[in-house]
Structures are given as C-alpha cells and as structure tokens.
Design a protein around this motif. Sequence first.
Motif, mmCIF file in Angstrom:
data_model
loop_
_atom_site.group_PDB
_atom_site.id
_atom_site.type_symbol
_atom_site.label_atom_id
_atom_site.label_comp_id
_atom_site.label_asym_id
_atom_site.label_seq_id
_atom_site.Cartn_x
_atom_site.Cartn_y
_atom_site.Cartn_z
ATOM 1 N N ASP A 1 0.813 -1.204 0.000
ATOM 2 C CA ASP A 1 0.000 0.000 0.000
ATOM 3 C C ASP A 1 0.847 1.254 0.000
ATOM 4 O O ASP A 1 0.471 2.276 -0.560
ATOM 5 C CB ASP A 1 -0.939 0.014 1.218
ATOM 6 C CG ASP A 1 -2.056 -1.016 1.069
ATOM 7 O OD1 ASP A 1 -2.772 -1.223 2.061
ATOM 8 O OD2 ASP A 1 -2.201 -1.594 -0.019
ATOM 9 N N THR A 2 2.001 1.206 0.672
ATOM 10 C CA THR A 2 2.840 2.387 0.655
ATOM 11 C C THR A 2 3.353 2.686 -0.737
ATOM 12 O O THR A 2 3.690 3.816 -1.046
ATOM 13 C CB THR A 2 4.032 2.219 1.609
ATOM 14 O OG1 THR A 2 4.649 0.972 1.345
ATOM 15 C CG2 THR A 2 3.573 2.323 3.032
ATOM 16 N N ALA B 1 1.486 11.660 -8.931
ATOM 17 C CA ALA B 1 2.456 12.328 -9.791
ATOM 18 C C ALA B 1 2.765 13.730 -9.331
ATOM 19 O O ALA B 1 3.877 14.195 -9.474
ATOM 20 C CB ALA B 1 1.932 12.354 -11.221
ATOM 21 N N SER B 2 1.800 14.424 -8.784
ATOM 22 C CA SER B 2 2.054 15.805 -8.413
ATOM 23 C C SER B 2 2.566 15.949 -6.997
ATOM 24 O O SER B 2 2.903 17.049 -6.587
ATOM 25 C CB SER B 2 0.755 16.616 -8.552
ATOM 26 O OG SER B 2 -0.246 16.062 -7.712
ATOM 27 N N ALA B 3 2.631 14.871 -6.210
ATOM 28 C CA ALA B 3 3.038 15.005 -4.822
ATOM 29 C C ALA B 3 3.688 13.743 -4.312
ATOM 30 O O ALA B 3 3.093 12.986 -3.567
ATOM 31 C CB ALA B 3 1.821 15.357 -3.963
ATOM 32 N N ASP C 1 10.343 12.877 -9.471
ATOM 33 C CA ASP C 1 9.366 12.613 -10.524
ATOM 34 C C ASP C 1 9.371 11.136 -10.917
ATOM 35 O O ASP C 1 8.329 10.577 -11.278
ATOM 36 C CB ASP C 1 9.637 13.497 -11.743
ATOM 37 C CG ASP C 1 9.198 14.936 -11.518
ATOM 38 O OD1 ASP C 1 8.435 15.184 -10.569
ATOM 39 O OD2 ASP C 1 9.625 15.818 -12.291
ATOM 40 N N ALA C 2 10.530 10.497 -10.843
ATOM 41 C CA ALA C 2 10.577 9.054 -11.085
ATOM 42 C C ALA C 2 9.759 8.319 -10.027
ATOM 43 O O ALA C 2 9.040 7.358 -10.334
ATOM 44 C CB ALA C 2 12.024 8.561 -11.077
ATOM 45 N N ASN D 1 4.653 5.497 -8.483
ATOM 46 C CA ASN D 1 3.408 5.448 -7.720
ATOM 47 C C ASN D 1 2.177 5.597 -8.600
ATOM 48 O O ASN D 1 1.129 5.015 -8.316
ATOM 49 C CB ASN D 1 3.429 6.535 -6.638
ATOM 50 C CG ASN D 1 4.301 6.138 -5.455
ATOM 51 O OD1 ASN D 1 4.030 5.163 -4.776
ATOM 52 N ND2 ASN D 1 5.366 6.886 -5.234
ATOM 53 N N LEU D 2 2.306 6.360 -9.673
ATOM 54 C CA LEU D 2 1.190 6.519 -10.601
ATOM 55 C C LEU D 2 0.833 5.167 -11.230
ATOM 56 O O LEU D 2 -0.336 4.777 -11.295
ATOM 57 C CB LEU D 2 1.573 7.528 -11.682
ATOM 58 C CG LEU D 2 0.469 8.034 -12.612
ATOM 59 C CD1 LEU D 2 -0.629 8.735 -11.825
ATOM 60 C CD2 LEU D 2 1.064 8.999 -13.640
#
Length: 285
Positions: A32-33, A39-41, A83-84, A89-90
């Motif tokens: 879950d983590t 993407a923005s945070a 950003d990677a 995560n995205l």
Amino acid sequence: MNSKLTGIAIAAAIAAVLALVYWPAPDGGAPDTGAAAAASAPAGRSLASYLSIDATPAADPAPVVVSLAQRLERLGASGKPEDAYAAYNLIDDCIVFQRESRLPGMEFELGREMTAEEKTAQQQLCAGLTQRQREDRLGYLATAAQGGVPGAATLFLSEGPFGDRSALRNRPDDPLVQAWKRQAIAQLTAQADAAELTSVSTLMMAYLRDGDVVQKDAPQAYGYLLALRMVYDDILTPGTTNPYQDSYWHWLQNELTPEQQAAALIKANGIAAKFRQHTGRPTHG
C-alpha cells in the motif's frame, strides 16, 4: 487532534511501514505504501493528487484529459528522482486499482471509501495502462531510490530483486540477486545515515534476525534503535510513551558488550543530530 492520539498515530505509521516491508502483500501485489504518492506530490498525498487529470483550459468548457502515457512521459523527461518516484506510484496506483477497484492508501488518508465519481476518474486515468508501463515501474523506483527520495529505498527492498521476492530464497547465490542485495542495503544505509526514518526503521528490523537480505547484527540493530529513541523523544508529545525505550528492548541491549553499546550510541547520536538539523530542532548538548 488530542496530543496522546498524535503520538500513537506517529508510532502506528512507522509500524505500518515495517509491516509492509517484512510481511508484504502476496506476489503480484504492490504494498500500500507503494501507492502512497501521486504524480504531483511524491512526498504526500491529497485528494487532488490522487484524482487530478490535469485539466487544461480550452475553448470548450470540458477539461482536456491528459492520458496516463502523457503524464508518465512528462515525469520521465524531467530527470528528477522525485518525478521518477511519482511515476512509479502513478503506475502502482493503477495496478492496485485495476486489481481491487479501489485505492486503499487513499481511503486510509480520507477515512472513507472512494466515491463513484472518484472511481470513475481513476478508471479513466488507468484505462490505458500497458504492459510496457508495468515493466517500467521498477525502473522508476530504482531511479528514485538511487536519488535518495524518502521512502523509495524501503520500497525497493520490499519489491524484491527485479520485482521477484521469491528470488531471495530460490536463487540466493545468483550474482544478480547478490548485486541487488548489496544495492538495496547500500541505499538504505545511506538514507538511514541521513536520518530518513523509514530507512532507519527498516534496517533496525532487518538486523534483528537472520533474513534473506542480511544476517543478524545486534550492534547495528541497537544503533538504529537508539537513533529512533532519540528522534521520538524529540517528536512525541509530553506524556506519550516512546516505543523504543530500553524497557521494551532490554533483551537486545543485553546481547551487546559495553563497547558495542558505546559504538551504537555514537552511531545513534550522529543520526539524531542529522534529524534535528533537517527539522531545525536544537541539537542536544
């Protein structure tokens, strides 16, 4: 929030991270983590960061939806490890959503289930997920871990060699697996020495016993334990019990010689000093 509840929440957060690392989801699932940043945070999530589809003003009042592929391309082109991590995560969110039709991490933060509108937005975002993007996911995580993004080194360990946790047991002598283990521990150690608490906690637990990645090392484990105790003495509210005090961990302390305890204290002081420096807290004299 009640001050006592605040302290409990902090301790619970570390416990949750450790549980995900050492008792991970079944193979094929992501912890879950891993779904805990959008993407923005990358360092934290909000409702907007989960479901933002990057609307761009246009002549038509309807927003222009930016596809998953476009968002990943933009994140990958920046060259930033943060950003990677967001790209990892995205993709991870989409994998989890397509498997479960929900985002447990989002629901945990919001304290409620996703609405029908939120599920529709997430489904729309993830509809274009490709096998190539799934395969790129771990590459994004490796870039983030190598770049020192908080939390990424722990997730790198949790994923296992090249996304195959069973390789640690089934192919322990494989040179590629051995290299992966060295990389995983080196990344965690660098982050722990810089006072990134998730890495400190992960290494403490790893060195408590023999495992697939490292052998038991009580002096190492105690050094990280002492660092966590010092940090939590700083951040817990008055009256809140520090879960890392020796009354709970006397058995570990008893395994060490006085010289080993002294060395562990030096190590812990260095990590705690880094934490206070990062947070602007006064250094204890």
